[in-house]
Design a protein around this motif. Sequence first.
Motif, short mmCIF file in Angstrom:
data_model
loop_
_atom_site.label_atom_id
_atom_site.label_comp_id
_atom_site.label_asym_id
_atom_site.label_seq_id
_atom_site.Cartn_x
_atom_site.Cartn_y
_atom_site.Cartn_z
N ASP A 65 1.43 11.93 13.93
CA ASP A 65 0.63 11.38 15.02
C ASP A 65 1.05 9.95 15.34
O ASP A 65 0.74 9.43 16.40
N TYR A 66 1.72 9.29 14.41
CA TYR A 66 2.13 7.91 14.60
C TYR A 66 3.63 7.85 14.86
O TYR A 66 4.39 8.58 14.26
N GLN A 67 4.02 6.97 15.74
CA GLN A 67 5.43 6.82 16.05
C GLN A 67 6.04 5.70 15.20
O GLN A 67 6.85 4.92 15.68
N LEU A 68 5.63 5.60 13.96
CA LEU A 68 6.11 4.57 13.05
C LEU A 68 6.85 5.24 11.90
O LEU A 68 6.44 6.30 11.43
N PRO A 91 0.79 -1.23 0.00
CA PRO A 91 0.00 0.00 0.00
C PRO A 91 0.82 1.28 0.00
O PRO A 91 0.33 2.33 -0.39
N THR A 92 2.08 1.21 0.40
CA THR A 92 2.85 2.44 0.44
C THR A 92 3.21 2.95 -0.95
O THR A 92 3.73 4.05 -1.08
N VAL A 93 2.91 2.18 -1.98
CA VAL A 93 3.09 2.68 -3.34
C VAL A 93 2.31 3.99 -3.50
O VAL A 93 2.82 4.96 -4.07
N ILE A 94 1.10 4.02 -2.97
CA ILE A 94 0.28 5.23 -3.03
C ILE A 94 0.91 6.32 -2.18
O ILE A 94 1.03 7.47 -2.59
N PHE A 95 1.33 5.98 -0.96
CA PHE A 95 1.98 6.96 -0.09
C PHE A 95 3.18 7.57 -0.77
O PHE A 95 3.42 8.77 -0.69
N GLU A 114 7.59 0.65 8.80
CA GLU A 114 6.74 0.02 9.81
C GLU A 114 5.27 0.22 9.47
O GLU A 114 4.45 -0.70 9.62
N LEU A 115 4.94 1.40 9.01
CA LEU A 115 3.58 1.69 8.60
C LEU A 115 3.18 0.79 7.43
O LEU A 115 2.09 0.22 7.42
N ASP A 116 4.07 0.64 6.47
CA ASP A 116 3.83 -0.23 5.32
C ASP A 116 3.56 -1.67 5.77
O ASP A 116 2.61 -2.31 5.32
N GLN A 117 4.37 -2.15 6.68
CA GLN A 117 4.21 -3.52 7.16
C GLN A 117 2.86 -3.70 7.86
O GLN A 117 2.15 -4.69 7.62
N LEU A 118 2.49 -2.76 8.70
CA LEU A 118 1.21 -2.84 9.40
C LEU A 118 0.03 -2.79 8.42
O LEU A 118 -0.92 -3.58 8.53
N LEU A 119 0.09 -1.89 7.47
CA LEU A 119 -0.99 -1.79 6.48
C LEU A 119 -1.09 -3.06 5.64
O LEU A 119 -2.20 -3.52 5.31
N ASN A 120 0.05 -3.63 5.29
CA ASN A 120 0.02 -4.90 4.56
C ASN A 120 -0.65 -5.98 5.39
O ASN A 120 -1.45 -6.76 4.87
N GLN A 121 -0.34 -6.04 6.67
CA GLN A 121 -0.97 -7.04 7.54
C GLN A 121 -2.47 -6.83 7.62
O GLN A 121 -3.24 -7.78 7.60
#
Length: 192
Positions: free
Chosen positions: A165-168, A86-90, A172-179
């Motif tokens: 707002d996130y401490q990622l 999903p971080t492709v969009i980010f 790390e954000l990419d990994q969580l969104l993938n999960q």
Amino acid sequence: MVVKADRRVVKTKQIIRKAFADLLVTKPIDEITITDIANGANINRKTFYNHYSGVYQLLDEIEQEIVTAFAADLAEFDFDQYLTNPTVIFKKIQAIVDQNYGFYKNLFARSGDTNLLSKIATVLSAKAVSFFENKQPNDHAKIRVIADYTIFGMMAVYQGWFNSDYQLNIDELDQLLNQILVNGIQRIIAEK
């Protein structure tokens, strides 16, 4: 026949936009006045009003140009890739932001009176619906809900991440969104 814009008009609008962008670095949108912009652009208020009816029309024009450019970038976008990363969009959004960080920081700030991320999400959602309808043509209502939930949720996450707002970090954000996309929320919470 394509009509070329008058160079004086183009130049004046560029000066107005530059003054507006400079102000966005130091002031929230709702505190920026026409006088502020006119002073920053070294023009009079009447000149501003020859091109825009107000600050929000100027903002809307800028946002629309950004969304149009983003939509053009999405022409060849592969949603299968999005589903696994999903971080492709980010990263696409971040590339736009990196061109003028101070300007976009205020546009993306939660307190800013802007619809830029919502407009980008609307374009993405329409693209997602089109993509998924090619795979499941008879489930339009369900596809629309899935696309809106996923895309608008992703934009909210991006805005939160962008505003720190996130401490990622982004990985790390990419990994969580993938999960979340692959396993769902319940499974992730159960693993904790």
